[in-house]
Write a protein that holds these residues in place. Structure first.
Motif, PDB file in Angstrom:
ATOM      1  N   SER A  64       0.815  -1.214   0.000  1.00 57.32           N
ATOM      2  CA  SER A  64       0.000   0.000   0.000  1.00 57.32           C
ATOM      3  C   SER A  64       0.849   1.264   0.000  1.00 57.32           C
ATOM      4  O   SER A  64       0.359   2.335  -0.314  1.00 57.32           O
ATOM      5  CB  SER A  64      -0.971  -0.003   1.173  1.00 57.32           C
ATOM      6  OG  SER A  64      -0.265  -0.053   2.384  1.00 57.32           O
ATOM      7  N   MET A  65       2.131   1.166   0.353  1.00 56.36           N
ATOM      8  CA  MET A  65       2.941   2.377   0.323  1.00 56.36           C
ATOM      9  C   MET A  65       3.424   2.730  -1.089  1.00 56.36           C
ATOM     10  O   MET A  65       3.960   3.803  -1.305  1.00 56.36           O
ATOM     11  CB  MET A  65       4.143   2.253   1.287  1.00 56.36           C
ATOM     12  CG  MET A  65       3.701   2.286   2.748  1.00 56.36           C
ATOM     13  SD  MET A  65       5.033   1.910   3.900  1.00 56.36           S
ATOM     14  CE  MET A  65       5.508   3.553   4.400  1.00 56.36           C
ATOM     15  N   SER A  93      -8.084   1.817  11.750  1.00 56.73           N
ATOM     16  CA  SER A  93      -8.160   0.616  12.577  1.00 56.73           C
ATOM     17  C   SER A  93      -9.184   0.827  13.694  1.00 56.73           C
ATOM     18  O   SER A  93      -9.562   1.953  13.990  1.00 56.73           O
ATOM     19  CB  SER A  93      -6.789   0.299  13.150  1.00 56.73           C
ATOM     20  OG  SER A  93      -6.482   1.214  14.143  1.00 56.73           O
ATOM     21  N   GLU A 144      -6.423   5.398   3.220  1.00 59.43           N
ATOM     22  CA  GLU A 144      -6.597   4.855   4.560  1.00 59.43           C
ATOM     23  C   GLU A 144      -5.238   4.398   5.062  1.00 59.43           C
ATOM     24  O   GLU A 144      -4.397   3.955   4.297  1.00 59.43           O
ATOM     25  CB  GLU A 144      -7.535   3.647   4.531  1.00 59.43           C
ATOM     26  CG  GLU A 144      -8.975   4.023   4.379  1.00 59.43           C
ATOM     27  CD  GLU A 144      -9.873   2.809   4.505  1.00 59.43           C
ATOM     28  OE1 GLU A 144     -10.827   2.868   5.282  1.00 59.43           O
ATOM     29  OE2 GLU A 144      -9.612   1.800   3.817  1.00 59.43           O
ATOM     30  N   GLN A 145      -5.041   4.515   6.359  1.00 62.66           N
ATOM     31  CA  GLN A 145      -3.778   4.087   6.939  1.00 62.66           C
ATOM     32  C   GLN A 145      -4.057   2.940   7.900  1.00 62.66           C
ATOM     33  O   GLN A 145      -4.998   3.003   8.678  1.00 62.66           O
ATOM     34  CB  GLN A 145      -3.162   5.282   7.685  1.00 62.66           C
ATOM     35  CG  GLN A 145      -1.999   4.951   8.580  1.00 62.66           C
ATOM     36  CD  GLN A 145      -0.800   4.462   7.771  1.00 62.66           C
ATOM     37  OE1 GLN A 145      -0.417   5.050   6.776  1.00 62.66           O
ATOM     38  NE2 GLN A 145      -0.227   3.352   8.204  1.00 62.66           N
ATOM     39  N   SER A 146      -3.233   1.906   7.850  1.00 59.30           N
ATOM     40  CA  SER A 146      -3.415   0.830   8.822  1.00 59.30           C
ATOM     41  C   SER A 146      -2.824   1.269  10.152  1.00 59.30           C
ATOM     42  O   SER A 146      -2.090   2.248  10.230  1.00 59.30           O
ATOM     43  CB  SER A 146      -2.760  -0.449   8.315  1.00 59.30           C
ATOM     44  OG  SER A 146      -1.428  -0.189   7.987  1.00 59.30           O
ATOM     45  N   CYS A 147      -3.142   0.526  11.189  1.00 61.79           N
ATOM     46  CA  CYS A 147      -2.838   0.922  12.573  1.00 61.79           C
ATOM     47  C   CYS A 147      -1.387   1.366  12.746  1.00 61.79           C
ATOM     48  O   CYS A 147      -0.451   0.667  12.378  1.00 61.79           O
ATOM     49  CB  CYS A 147      -3.120  -0.226  13.522  1.00 61.79           C
ATOM     50  SG  CYS A 147      -2.893   0.205  15.250  1.00 61.79           S
ATOM     51  N   LEU A 148      -1.201   2.552  13.314  1.00 61.42           N
ATOM     52  CA  LEU A 148       0.146   3.060  13.571  1.00 61.42           C
ATOM     53  C   LEU A 148       0.598   2.742  14.982  1.00 61.42           C
ATOM     54  O   LEU A 148       1.684   3.137  15.402  1.00 61.42           O
ATOM     55  CB  LEU A 148       0.186   4.571  13.357  1.00 61.42           C
ATOM     56  CG  LEU A 148       0.088   5.032  11.918  1.00 61.42           C
ATOM     57  CD1 LEU A 148      -0.152   6.522  11.853  1.00 61.42           C
ATOM     58  CD2 LEU A 148       1.351   4.681  11.150  1.00 61.42           C
TER      59      LEU A 148
END
Lengths: 154, 539
Positions: A63-64, A80, A116-120
């Motif tokens: 995804s990056m 998330s 969307e960003q996955s959990c940081l």
């Protein structure tokens, strides 16, 4: 398309034996619009003797990486569960209204892409969002215009 | 060496930095100089204690914790406590539970009294960017002991005897894993540290990497000696900037003084570690997908067997351990397997790090021996549910984990007990949901996550997830028949039984557990067209 610089990165890659993902990260950072264009992947393929198909398969997986041109700035809103329990929905809606944008899209002026960003792993600071490499904590809809305005060019 | 009167430990993990830790540091230094205390008060950067409020300052002697939310409070603190020696009560850490809990006692007494910190032993105490502080806390002593007094076989049998099990989620015995790789004939062999922590709501590995990176490097070197490897990789998520930086600093420092490289500590053992960075993929936390990714390919899981122990990275024998698992190793070597076995319960030895989150009063990172119940974790260590509400559901182990309902709160959290109720403890995330949360909304959100992260290799996961999401969307838009719930269950069962890797299986589990425990809520949504939590919009 930054041919020379890409060539230089490929040369370094050959010399240092660094991992392929690192090379792709570096190339993507170099290319305007934060992506890996087809002609660049072809160049990498020719010089490293890796089939275009396997480069495509790698680049399209993570995804990056993006194969499509993206905005100058990438807004990533953490999706998330701990962040969704907070402000996620209203943030996406507010960004959508302000920039006329939904997830995966880029604004017409090429300034912003929304992802969307996955959990940081910053769950106590939910909701979390990133613009480029800057992380924002406890973001609420009211703070949003101020945050985004700092990235809009005069 | 300079002797200071007061030592101030400043939390500088990425959470604290976002809360303004660096501004706090600047202001502290300014004020200390203003008051002429620069030769009396020392400020030290450390990782975080696992407290999730503000920026923490722990002042020794005494061990009082201050939580700074506003830099403007610093001049007062410096004057009162550092200059005049009067602790400032209003800035101390307190937990916002119904009966306010004030932390006016030293950290060892208040916060740590219920916890046992083995894995997090140095986190919050030492400067993660200074190898000398790690060494002063017995760092690299275990490696020295292993290299000078133990054979590889002895190391493996010690780890086996300790019954240490993998903390990444599966709980496989670590010593056994090492032994398989040690016995594999092919060469070279590799050690991988799985630091691709992406389980939503889990950040125990980040806390370890940001607070005590050397413990991972030391443990990897011990593992390498035990199995006969000379090369190690730490695969870290691309998003974990600070972890990457601190690991790289730690590797550089270890190399400089010869704790990595050739002929470590004058022996003929060579070992080198490299940090490798991911590019945004949840499934890469699966060990074989991670190896594919390390090889520069798509991060799709491989079929097993062969297992990584014999055919792993570049098809060579590979030990792959989670960050938290590795952090146990030095103490097992130094204190012995017998000591380690004294912690925890039969079948689950040692301690476990949990991240306690959601609707709970004291959120944070905690470490306790195996065998604590969720009730103890939530109501004692977490000081209960926010606003005194009732508990609806605990999601144990992150998005791939299991639902635990209030009737199972007394089940001890160890591998066997949790398995008996059909659950798994997964990564150690504890997400607490109170009675006002909507399960269907929660499930929708989980499935959207899995749908996004599905790698697309197998059909049940790739096709099943959008189908299930569509059904759920129809539940919340009031456009579904009751008997379609049966179809949803059937779909989930197919996904569970036929998905290629844990991702599709875990996603299916979330559906099945929601239906098992909260079917009435689904029926309620469908029949009345009303969401009691007012989450699903107008139905």
């Amino acid at each position: 398309m930054k041919n020379e610089e890409v060539g230089q990165l490929i040369k370094e890659y050959k010399e240092t034996g660094e991992p392929l993902l690192t090379l792709l990260h570096k190339i993507q950072n170099l290319i305007p619009h934060n992506h890996l264009p087809a002609e660049v992947l072809k160049k990498v393929s020719r010089e490293l003797k890796i089939p275009v198909s396997s480069l495509y398969s790698t680049a399209s997986f993570y995804s990056m990486f993006s194969l499509k041109p993206r905005g100058k700035h990438i807004i990533r809103v953490c999706s998330s569960p701990p962040c969704k329990l907070e402000e996620y929905d209203s943030l996406i809606e507010a960004i959508g209204e302000k920039l006329n944008l939904s997830i995966g899209e880029t604004t017409c002026d090429g300034q912003f892409t929304l992802e969307e960003q996955s959990c940081l792993g910053l769950c106590s600071l939910a909701s979390v969002m990133m613009v480029d490499n800057d992380i924002y904590k406890n973001v609420t809809v009211t703070q949003l215009p101020e945050i985004l305005d700092t990235y809009v060019e005069e | 060496m300079k002797i200071y009167r007061l030592h101030v430990l400043l939390s500088t993990d990425s959470r604290s930095i976002l809360r303004g830790a660096l501004e706090v540091e600047t202001k502290l230094k300014e004020e200390i100089i203003k008051k002429g205390l620069e030769n009396e008060v020392q400020i030290l950067r450390t990782g975080g204690w696992g407290i999730e409020e503000g920026v923490q300052l722990t002042v020794y002697p005494g061990g009082l914790i201050y939580v700074i939310n506003n830099v403007e409070d610093i001049p007062y603190l410096v004057e009162e406590h550092f200059l005049k020696g009067r602790p400032v009560k209003k800035l101390m850490y307190e937990i916002d539970a119904p009966a306010k809990v004030e932390m006016t006692a030293p950290i060892e007494e208040e916060i740590m009294k219920k916890q046992t910190r083995i894995i997090l032993r140095n986190v919050g105490l030492i400067n993660p960017e200074d190898i000398k502080e790690y060494i002063a806390h017995d760092g690299y002593q275990a490696l020295a002991q292993v290299l000078s007094t133990m054979t590889p076989e002895q190391v493996i049998s010690e780890i086996k005897a300790s019954e240490l099990s993998g903390r990444g989620g599966a709980g496989f015995p670590t010593g056994f894993k090492w032994e398989l790789t040690a016995k594999a004939p092919a060469k070279p062999k590799y050690i991988i540290c799985n630091a691709d922590e992406g389980e939503p709501g889990t950040f125990k590995d980040r806390v370890i990497m940001e607070g005590d990176p050397h413990s991972i490097i030391e443990s990897m070197a011990i593992a390498a000696y035990a199995v006969g490897a000379n090369k190690g990789f730490i695969y870290v998520r691309g998003e974990y900037d600070l972890s990457i930086d601190r690991l790289n600093i730690a590797i550089k420092q270890s190399k400089e003084i010869g704790l990595l490289g050739n002929n470590i500590l004058g022996t003929n053992f060579d070992f080198d570690v490299e940090v490798r960075i991911g590019a945004g993929s949840y499934v890469c936390g699966e060990e074989t997908a991670l190896m594919e990714s390390l090889e520069g390919k798509r991060g799709e899981p491989r079929s097993k067997p062969p297992y990584p122990s014999t055919e792993g990275l570049w098809a060579k024998p590979t030990v792959i351990n989670n960050v938290e698992t590795l952090a146990n190793i030095p103490l097992i070597i130094l204190k012995g397997a017998e000591w380690y076995k004294g912690l925890g319960v039969e079948g689950s030895r040692g301690t476990k790090v949990f991240t306690l989150f959601g609707d709970v009063n004291a959120k944070g990172v905690i470490e306790v021996p195996f065998g604590f119940t969720l009730k103890e974790l939530i109501y004692e260590i977490g000081y209960g549910i926010k606003g005194g509400k009732n508990l609806k559901l605990v999601q144990l182990g992150g998005s791939s984990g299991s639902f635990i309902t209030p009737e199972h709160l007394d089940v001890p959290i160890d591998w066997n007990s949790v398995r008996k109720i059909g659950a798994g403890q997964g990564s150690g995330a504890i997400l607490v949901l109170d009675e006002t949360r909507c399960v269907i909304d929660f499930l929708k959100n989980l499935l959207a996550f899995f749908n996004h992260e599905s790698c697309g290799k197998c059909v049940p996961c790739r096709v099943g997830l959008p189908k299930a999401l569509d059904l759920l969307n129809r539940v919340t838009s009031g456009n579904v028949e009751i008997d379609e719930l049966g179809f949803m269950e059937e779909l989930a069962n197919v996904m569970k039984n036929t998905s290629f890797c844990g991702l599709g299986q875990a996603a299916a589990n979330q559906i099945l557990e929601s239906l098992k425990y909260f079917k009435s809520e689904f029926i309620n949504h469908i029949e009345t067209g009303y969401c009691p939590a007012n989450k699903c919009g107008r139905l």
